[in-house]
Design an enzyme around this catalytic site. Structure first.
Site, mmCIF file in Angstrom:
data_model
loop_
_atom_site.group_PDB
_atom_site.id
_atom_site.type_symbol
_atom_site.label_atom_id
_atom_site.label_comp_id
_atom_site.label_asym_id
_atom_site.label_seq_id
_atom_site.Cartn_x
_atom_site.Cartn_y
_atom_site.Cartn_z
ATOM 1 N N HIS A 1 -2.966 6.297 4.665
ATOM 2 C CA HIS A 1 -1.530 6.396 4.922
ATOM 3 C C HIS A 1 -1.043 7.762 4.426
ATOM 4 C CE1 HIS A 1 -1.555 2.273 6.002
ATOM 5 N NE2 HIS A 1 -0.824 1.745 5.044
ATOM 6 N N CYS B 1 0.807 -1.232 0.000
ATOM 7 C CA CYS B 1 0.000 0.000 0.000
ATOM 8 C C CYS B 1 0.840 1.283 0.000
ATOM 9 C CB CYS B 1 -0.941 -0.011 1.209
ATOM 10 S SG CYS B 1 -0.233 -0.732 2.701
HETATM 11 O O1 25A Z 1 0.868 -11.172 7.715
HETATM 12 P P1 25A Z 1 0.116 -11.821 6.583
HETATM 13 O O2 25A Z 1 -0.176 -13.270 6.789
HETATM 14 O O3 25A Z 1 0.725 -11.517 5.218
HETATM 15 O O4 25A Z 1 -1.339 -11.130 6.565
HETATM 16 C C1 25A Z 1 -1.521 -9.830 6.922
HETATM 17 C C2 25A Z 1 -2.955 -9.443 6.905
HETATM 18 O O5 25A Z 1 -2.946 -8.181 6.251
HETATM 19 C C3 25A Z 1 -4.188 -8.010 5.556
HETATM 20 C C4 25A Z 1 -4.998 -9.253 5.691
HETATM 21 O O6 25A Z 1 -5.895 -9.083 6.820
HETATM 22 C C5 25A Z 1 -3.913 -10.274 6.079
HETATM 23 O O7 25A Z 1 -4.529 -11.326 6.783
HETATM 24 N N1 25A Z 1 -3.806 -7.646 4.232
HETATM 25 C C6 25A Z 1 -3.405 -8.362 3.189
HETATM 26 N N2 25A Z 1 -3.089 -7.607 2.158
HETATM 27 C C7 25A Z 1 -3.288 -6.338 2.581
HETATM 28 C C8 25A Z 1 -3.141 -5.060 1.991
HETATM 29 N N3 25A Z 1 -2.699 -4.876 0.758
HETATM 30 C C9 25A Z 1 -3.749 -6.364 3.907
HETATM 31 N N4 25A Z 1 -4.059 -5.284 4.600
HETATM 32 C C10 25A Z 1 -3.905 -4.100 4.001
HETATM 33 N N5 25A Z 1 -3.447 -3.973 2.746
HETATM 34 P P2 25A Z 1 -7.449 -8.738 6.665
HETATM 35 O O8 25A Z 1 -8.000 -8.598 8.041
HETATM 36 O O9 25A Z 1 -7.690 -7.674 5.684
HETATM 37 O O10 25A Z 1 -8.047 -10.019 5.987
HETATM 38 C C11 25A Z 1 -7.811 -11.257 6.423
HETATM 39 C C12 25A Z 1 -8.729 -12.112 5.507
HETATM 40 O O11 25A Z 1 -8.049 -13.307 5.194
HETATM 41 C C13 25A Z 1 -8.881 -14.400 5.592
HETATM 42 N N6 25A Z 1 -8.068 -15.533 5.912
HETATM 43 C C14 25A Z 1 -7.096 -15.631 6.829
HETATM 44 N N7 25A Z 1 -6.560 -16.850 6.810
HETATM 45 C C15 25A Z 1 -7.219 -17.547 5.873
HETATM 46 C C16 25A Z 1 -8.191 -16.715 5.299
HETATM 47 N N8 25A Z 1 -9.026 -17.119 4.342
HETATM 48 C C17 25A Z 1 -8.917 -18.401 3.943
HETATM 49 N N9 25A Z 1 -8.026 -19.270 4.422
HETATM 50 C C18 25A Z 1 -7.157 -18.888 5.386
HETATM 51 N N10 25A Z 1 -6.274 -19.760 5.871
HETATM 52 C C19 25A Z 1 -9.619 -13.868 6.769
HETATM 53 O O12 25A Z 1 -10.794 -14.561 7.017
HETATM 54 C C20 25A Z 1 -9.963 -12.457 6.290
HETATM 55 O O13 25A Z 1 -11.026 -12.488 5.394
HETATM 56 P P3 25A Z 1 -11.037 -15.144 8.468
HETATM 57 O O14 25A Z 1 -12.145 -16.109 8.267
HETATM 58 O O15 25A Z 1 -9.779 -15.696 9.023
HETATM 59 O O16 25A Z 1 -11.429 -13.905 9.359
HETATM 60 C C21 25A Z 1 -12.371 -12.992 8.932
HETATM 61 C C22 25A Z 1 -12.799 -12.088 10.065
HETATM 62 O O17 25A Z 1 -12.571 -12.702 11.346
HETATM 63 C C23 25A Z 1 -12.256 -11.717 12.331
HETATM 64 N N11 25A Z 1 -10.998 -12.043 12.940
HETATM 65 C C24 25A Z 1 -9.779 -11.767 12.481
HETATM 66 N N12 25A Z 1 -8.833 -12.251 13.308
HETATM 67 C C25 25A Z 1 -9.491 -12.856 14.318
HETATM 68 C C26 25A Z 1 -10.871 -12.732 14.107
HETATM 69 N N13 25A Z 1 -11.775 -13.239 14.919
HETATM 70 C C27 25A Z 1 -11.350 -13.899 16.015
HETATM 71 N N14 25A Z 1 -10.028 -14.056 16.292
HETATM 72 C C28 25A Z 1 -9.096 -13.566 15.486
HETATM 73 N N15 25A Z 1 -7.775 -13.758 15.764
HETATM 74 C C29 25A Z 1 -12.230 -10.415 11.626
HETATM 75 O O18 25A Z 1 -13.434 -9.718 11.803
HETATM 76 C C30 25A Z 1 -12.004 -10.819 10.181
HETATM 77 O O19 25A Z 1 -12.460 -9.815 9.312
HETATM 78 O O1 L14 Z 2 2.641 -5.826 2.263
HETATM 79 O O2 L14 Z 2 -0.073 -1.323 7.237
HETATM 80 O O3 L14 Z 2 0.645 -5.303 1.619
HETATM 81 O O4 L14 Z 2 0.361 -3.229 8.197
HETATM 82 C C1 L14 Z 2 -0.115 -4.279 3.901
HETATM 83 C C2 L14 Z 2 -0.475 -3.748 5.244
HETATM 84 C C3 L14 Z 2 2.223 -4.645 4.699
HETATM 85 C C4 L14 Z 2 1.826 -4.062 6.046
HETATM 86 C C5 L14 Z 2 1.487 -5.463 2.513
HETATM 87 C C6 L14 Z 2 0.304 -2.498 7.202
HETATM 88 C C7 L14 Z 2 1.057 -5.215 3.937
HETATM 89 C C8 L14 Z 2 0.721 -3.071 5.879
#
Ligand code: 25A
Ligand code: L14
Length: 335
Positions: A245, A129
């Protein structure tokens, strides 16, 4: 019916929901939508064009008949499932960092390098982003005056870290105003009334002392701009803002640009709005950029410490241009 079958992996997340809203708002031709998330969200529904669509559990078999798969479920999910989606014949637009620096995978900002899209082999990466909103502004300056070096500091909203992070800022702010304790959970330190120079919050620092977010801004900028000679250094900071941002950017150019020349170049740049009226205290603000598609730039001035450099302030909605909108724009190019 010549619409596309579109799947959204991570549809329940903060970015996934903006993807759905952006597909609707821009009238993307969708014949069928599949909502994919983890097993935790099974049984939920999500609205799309007035209908409630059941959320399905993401698996290898989720992509039969899917034309376009938008992924925003984190890096490990994309590493596992994006290749399966591509094998099933879908084109994946992936929001995670998993594939961005793979030389076989185009890394695209449509205003900057749309020509890279057609080289895809089933996966197209959506950049970080903070990088996206910076390169839409760098591109016209580079074309006109060749950028030698960029020094950027970011002021990043908590929504980048997902919905649990948004809750933490809101609840912690309320607790501290009420003089109640609220120990940090998502962030390593108090985020309310504070700034934290560590993004991502869970990430380790590299051997060079930079975070992975900072190195994404360095490496992704060179790849998107198609010019490895652009030197970039970044400091990325989390601030108590929900959406939007902000970035302070210093740009050293080979050819000198005056502030007026830079303002004119940016006023003509696609996706960029110049908001720069000092007499009326007009400059980009996160609260105004939230919900908008454009990237806003202001405080455009010549750096008094250097013969050929500019200082700018750049703001955009991190969930829209920084994620969901940029992904949908890439999908529009695929049509
Ligand atoms: O560090 P990582 O792994 O690279 O991921 C970083 C996170 O950054 C976000 C995204 O989070 C990601 O998980 N992200 C990614 N790209 C981004 C970008 N360009 C970015 N953020 C900003 N800019 P997110 O909250 O936006 O979305 C997460 C989604 O992914 C689904 N998901 C996770 N694991 C999955 C999966 N889907 C399929 N298979 C998997 N193994 C996740 O769905 C969500 O749609 P979910 O079912 O896991 O959770 C949905 C909702 O559940 C709530 N929730 C979140 N965390 C918890 C929780 N509830 C209880 N306990 C929790 N720990 C929230 O309301 C969530 O929306
Ligand atoms: O690489 O603000 O797209 O936490 C997006 C969310 C990096 C971190 C990515 C944040 C992520 C960023």
């Amino acid at each position: 019916m010549n619409g596309k079958v579109v799947a959204v992996a991570g549809a329940t997340g903060v970015v996934g929901r903006q993807m759905l809203l952006t597909l609707e708002a821009r009238n993307f031709p969708v014949s069928k939508i599949k909502m994919l998330a983890s097993a935790r969200l099974k049984g939920r529904t999500l609205p799309f064009k007035g209908e409630e669509i059941p959320v399905e559990v993401l698996g290898e078999d989720s992509f039969e008949g899917v034309d376009i798969a938008l992924f925003s479920a984190g890096g490990s999910t994309s590493t596992t499932y994006a290749p399966a989606a591509a094998r099933a014949g879908a084109v994946v637009v992936d929001n995670s960092s998993a594939w961005r620096m793979d030389p076989e995978v185009p890394l695209v900002v449509p205003e900057v390098n749309p020509e890279a899209i057609k080289r895809h082999k089933g996966i197209i990466a959506n950049p970080n982003c903070s990088t996206i909103q910076m390169v839409v502004v760098l591109k016209p300056i580079h074309d006109a005056a060749r950028i030698k070096r960029v020094v950027v500091s970011t002021y990043q909203a908590v929504s980048g870290a997902g919905s649990a992070a948004i809750n933490e800022l809101r609840e912690q702010t309320r607790a501290l105003l009420d003089e109640q304790p609220y120990p940090p959970k998502v962030f390593p330190h108090q985020i309310a009334f504070n700034c934290i120079p560590q993004i991502p919050q869970s990430g380790a620092f590299g051997d060079n002392g930079y975070t992975s977010e900072e190195m994404k801004m360095v490496n992704e900028t060179k790849k998107i701009m198609g010019d490895a000679s652009i030197a970039v250094t970044a400091t990325t900071v989390r601030v108590p803002v929900i959406i939007g941002h902000s970035e302070s950017v210093n740009i050293e150019t080979a050819k000198k640009l005056t502030a007026a020349e830079a303002r004119a170049l940016l006023a003509a740049a696609p996706g960029v709005i110049v908001e720069d009226d000092l007499d009326h205290q007009r400059y980009p603000l996160a609260v105004n950029a939230a919900g908008k598609y454009d990237t806003f730039v202001g405080r455009i001035r010549e750096d008094i410490s250097h013969p050929s450099a500019l200082d700018l302030w750049i703001v955009s909605d991190n969930l829209l241009k920084g994620a969901a909108l940029n992904a949908v724009q890439i999908a529009e190019h695929l049509l």
